[in-house]
Write a protein that holds these residues in place. Structure first.
Motif, PDB file in Angstrom:
ATOM      1  N   THR A  87       0.838  -1.192   0.000  1.00  0.00           N
ATOM      2  CA  THR A  87       0.000   0.000   0.000  1.00  0.00           C
ATOM      3  C   THR A  87       0.874   1.244   0.000  1.00  0.00           C
ATOM      4  O   THR A  87       1.807   1.347   0.788  1.00  0.00           O
ATOM      5  N   LEU A  88       0.558   2.180  -0.904  1.00  0.00           N
ATOM      6  CA  LEU A  88       1.209   3.491  -0.922  1.00  0.00           C
ATOM      7  C   LEU A  88       0.113   4.525  -1.120  1.00  0.00           C
ATOM      8  O   LEU A  88      -0.412   4.696  -2.223  1.00  0.00           O
ATOM      9  N   LEU A  89      -0.266   5.159  -0.016  1.00  0.00           N
ATOM     10  CA  LEU A  89      -1.312   6.177  -0.025  1.00  0.00           C
ATOM     11  C   LEU A  89      -0.719   7.470   0.513  1.00  0.00           C
ATOM     12  O   LEU A  89      -0.017   7.447   1.524  1.00  0.00           O
ATOM     13  N   MET A  90      -1.000   8.592  -0.158  1.00  0.00           N
ATOM     14  CA  MET A  90      -0.424   9.871   0.256  1.00  0.00           C
ATOM     15  C   MET A  90      -1.452  10.992   0.197  1.00  0.00           C
ATOM     16  O   MET A  90      -2.336  10.978  -0.657  1.00  0.00           O
ATOM     17  N   THR A  91      -1.249  11.945   1.103  1.00  0.00           N
ATOM     18  CA  THR A  91      -1.976  13.203   1.012  1.00  0.00           C
ATOM     19  C   THR A  91      -1.297  14.045  -0.067  1.00  0.00           C
ATOM     20  O   THR A  91      -0.220  13.686  -0.561  1.00  0.00           O
ATOM     21  N   ASP A  92      -1.891  15.178  -0.403  1.00  0.00           N
ATOM     22  CA  ASP A  92      -1.260  16.067  -1.380  1.00  0.00           C
ATOM     23  C   ASP A  92       0.080  16.571  -0.854  1.00  0.00           C
ATOM     24  O   ASP A  92       1.077  16.597  -1.585  1.00  0.00           O
ATOM     25  N   LYS A  93       0.130  16.922   0.428  1.00  0.00           N
ATOM     26  CA  LYS A  93       1.369  17.406   1.031  1.00  0.00           C
ATOM     27  C   LYS A  93       2.450  16.326   0.975  1.00  0.00           C
ATOM     28  O   LYS A  93       3.600  16.598   0.618  1.00  0.00           O
ATOM     29  N   GLU A  94       2.093  15.089   1.319  1.00  0.00           N
ATOM     30  CA  GLU A  94       3.066  13.989   1.280  1.00  0.00           C
ATOM     31  C   GLU A  94       3.554  13.731  -0.139  1.00  0.00           C
ATOM     32  O   GLU A  94       4.727  13.424  -0.355  1.00  0.00           O
TER      33      GLU A  94
END
Length: 176
Positions: A87-94
């Protein structure tokens, strides 16, 4: 040392644990059951039975990639509960922090590594903008299930109902 007495035998739990760890290490490195048995001086059927005892599931190896997401922790929990392999999930900032300060060559290498990682799985679930989903479907040589969360460009984090992701994962596994 952990010892168990069974009748007149004295059994070392530590020795058993080390042997199981070595079996799993060799098998996860790609050795066949027979090759592993030969290396460790065991019977192949023992390794088969051991794997059967510990098997959680068979089937599709799944990866989930997604950004920019408002509820990454909640979605990560769904992935863990459903046994997703990567799993690779990110916020916009990340997402921006991920690329910040990297040269063009470093970014190309990172992208190539992510594409190579995606190729290791039977199915990739891509959560992102319409364009990102289409790009993933075009470059990943595997089944790609797209969950579109908006049109490109998405400039802020988007909330994804966790049940949408859960249902996508379950659909890959045939509703199990």
């Amino acid at each position: 040392m952990r010892i168990v007495r069974i009748g007149d035998k004295v059994i070392s739990r530590d020795k058993i644990d080390r042997m199981v760890d070595e079996i799993l290490r060799l098998r996860s490195q790609g050795y066949s059951q027979q090759e592993t048995a030969n290396i460790l001086g065991l019977e192949r059927t023992f390794i088969s039975r051991l794997e059967g005892i510990g098997e959680i599931r068979k089937g599709t190896k799944i990866a989930v990639f997604g950004f920019p997401l408002k509820n990454t922790e909640e979605l990560m929990k769904v992935c863990q509960e459903e046994g997703v392999d990567f799993t690779l999930l990110m916020t916009d900032k990340e997402r921006w922090e991920f690329i910040e300060g990297k040269s063009a060559a470093e970014l190309v290498n990172l992208l190539m590594e992510l594409i190579a990682a995606a190729q290791q799985f039977d199915t990739v679930i891509m959560i992102g903008s319409d364009m990102r989903v289409k790009v993933a479907q075009a470059i990943v040589d595997r089944e790609v299930i797209g969950i579109t969360i908006g049109q490109t460009p998405i400039e802020e984090d988007v909330y994804l109902d966790p049940e949408i992701l859960r249902e996508a994962i379950k659909s890959v596994r045939g509703g199990k």
